[in-house]
Design an enzyme around this catalytic site. Structure first.
Site, PDB file in Angstrom:
ATOM      1  CG  MET A 242      -8.107  10.281  -1.200  1.00  0.00           C
ATOM      2  SD  MET A 242      -8.507  11.083   0.368  1.00  0.00           S
ATOM      3  CE  MET A 242      -7.209  12.287   0.522  1.00  0.00           C
ATOM      4  CG  ASP A 243     -12.091  10.278  -2.591  1.00  0.00           C
ATOM      5  OD1 ASP A 243     -11.552   9.503  -1.777  1.00  0.00           O
ATOM      6  OD2 ASP A 243     -12.223  11.495  -2.406  1.00  0.00           O
TER       7      ASP A 243
ATOM      8  NE  ARG B 249       9.796 -17.360   6.342  1.00  0.00           N
ATOM      9  CZ  ARG B 249      11.109 -17.476   6.512  1.00  0.00           C
ATOM     10  NH1 ARG B 249      11.594 -18.473   7.240  1.00  0.00           N
ATOM     11  NH2 ARG B 249      11.937 -16.615   5.976  1.00  0.00           N
TER      12      ARG B 249
END
Ligand SMILES: *Cc1c(COP(=O)(O)O)cnc(C)c1O
Length: 372
Positions: free
Chosen positions: A313-314, A221
Site C-alpha cells: 500500500m505504501d 470539451r
C-alpha cells in the site's frame, strides 16, 4: 516539497498551456474550448490546471460532480464552470448561488433549479444533455424537443446549450460515432423546428476534437489531451501533446540480499544471486496499482530498474542492477524523464490493463503535487 514525504507528483503547467494552445489551433477561432478538470484535474490538481488552461485560452471549465463544481466555482477563476452531469435536485440552491452551469435532462431537476433561480432572483442557463446512443445519461435525442416544450413555462430557466457525448470517438471512421453524430444533427434540427436555438452546442471530447472537425460545433470539451495524454492511438500523429505529470520517489532503504531471499508480501520474487534491493515509499495507496507488481521498471540514474515483489500500500521495492549505484535519498522516476530515458503513463496503463486516464487519476489520490 519532499520534506514530508519522499514520493510526489510533479505537474508541468507549461506543458498544459502548450497542449491547450495546440488543441485550440485545431478548432475554429470562434469555437469555445472547455478544459475538463473533473476528478481533481485527472489527478493533476484541478485548480492549478484550470488556471494554466485559462491562461492559454480555455474559455470554460468542465467538472463531473456537484462538489467539484462548487469548489472550482468558489476558487475565483475567470471562467464559467459547467457541471457535466445532472445534479441531484437538492443541490440546486448551491449551484445556482455559485453560478454553475448545470446539466439538465429530468423534469424534477428542472423544477428544483427553477425554484432556486426564482428565490435567488437569478436566471439559470442550463445545458440539455441528449443521449445519442451511448446509453448512459441524457434525454433520448428524439424526445429533446418535447422535453423543452414541457419545461418552457418554468421561470428562471433558459436554454444555454445542447450537448451529447460520444462512446467511440477515438476510433477513426467508426460507424457508431457517425450514427451518434447523425442523431445529434437530427435532434438539433427538431429543436430548431420547435423554435429552440441553443446558443452553445457541443459534442466533442478530446478524440473527436482531434479526429472529427464536423463534431466541433460551438464548443469542444478536452480532458485527457489537456494533460498531454492521448485518448487512443489514432490521435498520436495528428497533434503533438506534452505529458504534464511526472511521478517520483526517493530511496528510503537499501538491502543486500542473497540467493533465495525474497522481498515483500508472499515472496513472489526471490533473488537468483546477490542483489541490491531498494525501497521506495510509494504503493497502491498512491495509485501504483498492485497488479503492476513484478511487471514494471522505474528509472534510477537514467537506468531501468525492475520493480520486484508485491507492490504494498505504501511501499514498493526495486532491484538495482549491476552498475547502478544509488544511496538513500536518490531519486527514482516512476513516470517522467531521467537521463534521457522516459517512463510514460501509457506504458504503465498498458501493463496494468487499464487506460492512461485511470492511472493519472490514481496517482493524484494521496501524493502531494508540485506544480511547476
Ligand atoms: C470526461 C468528459 C469529457 C472529456 O473527455 P476526454 O476524453 O478526457 O477528452 C468530455 N465530455 C464529458 C461529458 C465528459 O464527461
Amino acid at each position: 516539497m519532499t520534506r514530508r514525504r519522499w514520493a510526489w507528483v510533479e505537474v508541468d503547467t507549461d506543458a498544459i498551456r502548450t497542449n491547450v494552445r495546440r488543441l485550440r489551433a485545431l478548432i475554429p477561432g470562434d469555437c469555445k474550448f472547455m478544459a475538463v478538470v473533473k476528478a481533481d484535474g485527472y489527478g493533476h490538481g484541478a485548480n492549478a490546471v484550470a488556471r494554466a488552461a485559462i491562461g492559454a485560452g480555455a474559455d470554460t471549465l468542465g467538472v463531473a460532480t456537484v462538489d467539484e463544481a462548487l469548489e472550482i466555482a468558489g476558487a475565483g477563476l475567470s471562467a464559467q464552470v459547467h457541471l457535466l452531469s445532472e445534479p441531484p435536485p437538492a443541490a440546486a440552491r448551491e449551484l445556482v448561488q455559485e453560478g454553475v452551469i448545470p446539466t439538465v435532462y429530468s423534469l424534477d431537476v428542472a423544477h428544483a433549479l427553477s425554484e432556486a433561480a426564482r428565490r435567488q432572483g437569478k436566471a439559470v442557463a442550463f445545458h440539455l444533455k441528449v443521449d445519442t446512443g451511448m446509453n448512459r445519461a441524457g434525454i433520448a435525442a428524439e424526445d429533446a424537443a418535447e422535453f423543452l416544450l414541457t419545461m418552457r413555462g418554468l421561470p428562471g430557466l433558459e436554454l444555454g446549450g445542447l450537448f451529447t457525448h460520444f462512446a467511440t470517438a477515438e476510433v477513426p471512421g467508426d460507424w457508431d460515432f457517425e450514427r451518434q453524430l447523425g442523431r445529434f444533427r437530427s435532434c438539433l434540427e427538431s429543436l430548431r423546428e420547435a423554435g429552440f436555438r441553443p446558443p452553445i452546442v457541443h459534442a466533442a471530447n478530446s478524440a473527436a476534437t482531434i479526429l472529427s472537425p464536423e463534431s466541433h460545433y460551438s464548443m469542444v470539451r478536452c480532458g485527457i489531451s489537456t494533460y498531454g495524454l492521448h485518448p487512443g492511438d489514432a490521435t498520436r500523429d495528428k497533434v503533438e501533446l506534452q505529458p504534464s505529470m511526472a511521478v517520483k520517489a526517493r530511496i528510503v532503504a537499501l538491502r543486500e540480499v542473497g540467493m533465495g531471499d525474497g522481498t515483500s508480501y508472499g515472496f513472489t520474487w526471490r533473488a537468483s544471486g546477490p542483489t541490491t534491493v531498494a525501497t521506495i515509499p510509494i504503493g497502491y495507496g498512491d495509485g501504483l496499482h498492485r497488479v503492476l507488481s513484478d511487471k514494471v521498471s522505474f528509472l534510477v540514474g537514467g537506468r531501468e530498474c525492475p520493480q520486484i515483489g508485491r507492490i504494498c500500500m505504501d511501499y514498493s521495492m526495486i532491484e538495482l542492477p549491476r552498475g547502478v549505484t544509488a544511496g538513500i535519498g536518490d531519486e527514482v522516476v516512476i513516470v517522467g524523464n531521467q537521463g534521457g530515458s522516459v517512463r510514460t503513463l501509457d506504458e504503465l496503463a498498458q501493463l496494468a490493463g487499464t487506460i492512461n486516464y485511470e492511472m493519472a487519476c490514481a496517482f493524484g489520490m494521496r501524493m502531494e503535487r508540485l506544480h511547476t
